[in-house]
Design a protein around this motif. Structure first.
Motif, mmCIF file in Angstrom:
data_model
loop_
_atom_site.group_PDB
_atom_site.id
_atom_site.type_symbol
_atom_site.label_atom_id
_atom_site.label_comp_id
_atom_site.label_asym_id
_atom_site.label_seq_id
_atom_site.Cartn_x
_atom_site.Cartn_y
_atom_site.Cartn_z
ATOM 1 N N ASP A 100 -39.063 6.461 -2.807
ATOM 2 C CA ASP A 100 -38.023 6.070 -3.948
ATOM 3 C C ASP A 100 -38.021 7.545 -4.781
ATOM 4 O OD1 ASP A 100 -36.690 5.457 -6.136
ATOM 5 O OD2 ASP A 100 -37.178 4.073 -5.847
ATOM 6 N N ASN B 242 -36.670 0.158 -1.663
ATOM 7 C CA ASN B 242 -36.506 2.119 -1.402
ATOM 8 C C ASN B 242 -35.341 2.588 -0.806
ATOM 9 O OD1 ASN B 242 -37.762 1.781 1.097
ATOM 10 N ND2 ASN B 242 -39.813 2.119 0.622
ATOM 11 N N ASP C 52 -35.409 -2.223 -6.763
ATOM 12 C CA ASP C 52 -35.295 -1.915 -8.546
ATOM 13 C C ASP C 52 -33.521 -1.536 -9.113
ATOM 14 O OD1 ASP C 52 -35.664 -0.472 -10.573
ATOM 15 O OD2 ASP C 52 -35.572 1.604 -9.332
ATOM 16 N N ASN D 155 -43.165 1.824 5.057
ATOM 17 C CA ASN D 155 -43.251 3.069 3.723
ATOM 18 C C ASN D 155 -44.387 2.062 2.887
ATOM 19 O OD1 ASN D 155 -42.308 -0.291 3.038
ATOM 20 N ND2 ASN D 155 -40.795 0.365 0.588
ATOM 21 N N ARG E 279 -38.986 6.543 -8.498
ATOM 22 C CA ARG E 279 -39.997 5.751 -8.779
ATOM 23 C C ARG E 279 -41.325 5.805 -7.686
ATOM 24 N NH1 ARG E 279 -39.384 -0.712 -8.584
ATOM 25 N NH2 ARG E 279 -39.004 -0.473 -6.407
#
Length: 347
Positions: free
Chosen positions: A169, A65, A260, A59, A172
């Motif tokens: 993600d 994510n 998260d 990422n 987000r």
């Protein structure tokens, strides 16, 4: 959630103070990373081509994510295609006795980190951890692996790769769009146009904000969702359907030490559970029994599979984890398989 993450992802009012203060460091970070990558491209810093193909799942930002479900999915696909895949990982949070460290049935999260243990236990494929990804990959090739999946390592340019996948993600996205430390990004959004496939995990994969960010690579963007149908008891490995547990107790407690935590809590709510207590911890948190002293033992406690690998040795009877599987539409699954067969020269 830490204050800096609220600034990055939630437009917290502290952004008016912290972002201007951090922008000089962001500029320095940009200069260093740009020069470093340029040196790799010009050959001033050497990269290494391995004898077997390498797939990087990474990422451009920090935090969780969905890389691990993607890695699990790739392992399954590659096995179906006749490959003998192996996985390499940094092993964040682990303290192995030596490196590269090859996992076996006795390896622990304290040695290898939580994500490598999860992948190894779920897939039963050769897996090596260490900061030197080339050494880890070579150790797996020596064991007979004919394709290497790198869990993270997109910015590890010393290791040449045949396929690059970026996981985004879908909730987000890219935060405030700034590089570290003023924002959550390790590389700019323009990096997305250079990879083979962008995989959007959850959220609204076709909303305007995401399309604006991915304007140059929409044709190589697919959506991934995470499916959860069962829960597993930590102490015994007993499997129940989500419905069966919900029928026994709609009210549950939840804990998550992932990038998260709210994503996990939202998943439980979407599955029909009512959360009495929900507590988020920092990513890769090293759990101990004291973290759970305020939970009612009569109420089921649900956690992620990643957290469960660190809690089994002190788990209580009513503790469960929720395994998830990556899911794609038929069309997008075919697109992913086509990428693998083309790049790995199977067609």
């Amino acid at each position: 959630m830490r204050l800096i993450e609220k600034v990055w992802f939630k437009q917290h009012k502290a952004k008016y103070v912290l972002v201007p203060l951090l922008l000089p460091l962001t500029l320095l970070f940009y200069l260093i990373t740009t020069v470093r990558r340029l040196f790799f491209r010009l050959g001033f810093i050497k990269s290494v081509q391995l004898s077997k193909p390498v797939i990087v799942v990474g990422n451009i930002g920090i935090g969780g994510n969905g890389k691990t479900p993607m890695v699990l999915s790739l392992v399954k696909m590659l096995k179906a295609l006749g490959f003998n895949p192996g996985v390499i990982s940094r092993g964040y949070g682990g303290q192995a006795p030596y490196y590269p460290f090859l996992l076996d049935e006795h390896s622990t999260a304290e040695q290898a980190g939580d994500e490598p243990i999860l992948i190894y236990q779920r897939c039963q494929v050769p897996l090596a951890v260490g900061s030197d990804r080339i050494a880890s990959a070579q150790a797996l090739i020596d064991k007979g692996c004919d394709v290497i999946i790198s869990d993270d390592g997109l910015q590890h340019y010393r290791l040449q790769r045949d396929i690059e996948l970026i996981i985004v993600d879908g909730n987000r996205l890219f935060g405030n769009g700034l590089l570290l430390p003023a924002g959550p990004l390790r590389e700019g959004v323009s990096r997305l146009s250079e990879v083979d496939l962008v995989v959007v995990n959850g959220g609204q994969a076709l909303d305007n904000s995401l399309h604006n960010a991915l304007a140059s690579c929409q044709e190589k963007t697919i959506a991934m969702s995470l499916l959860a149908t069962d829960v597993v008891q930590l102490k015994t490995g007993k499997v129940l359907s989500v419905k069966a547990l919900r029928d026994k107790s709609v009210n549950v407690n939840a804990a998550a030490g992932i990038g998260d935590p709210q994503r996990f809590f939202n998943t439980l709510s979407n599955l029909g559970f009512e959360l009495d207590i929900q507590q988020g911890f920092v990513d890769h948190h090293s759990f101990c029994l004291d973290d759970f002293i305020h939970y009612d033992d009569n109420t089921p406690l649900l956690m992620t599979e990643k957290d469960a690998v660190k809690c089994r040795h002190f788990a209580q009877d009513n503790w469960w984890y929720l395994p998830v599987e990556a899911s794609y539409s038929e069309e997008q699954q075919a697109q992913l398989l086509q990428l693998l067969t083309t790049k790995l020269k199977l067609d």
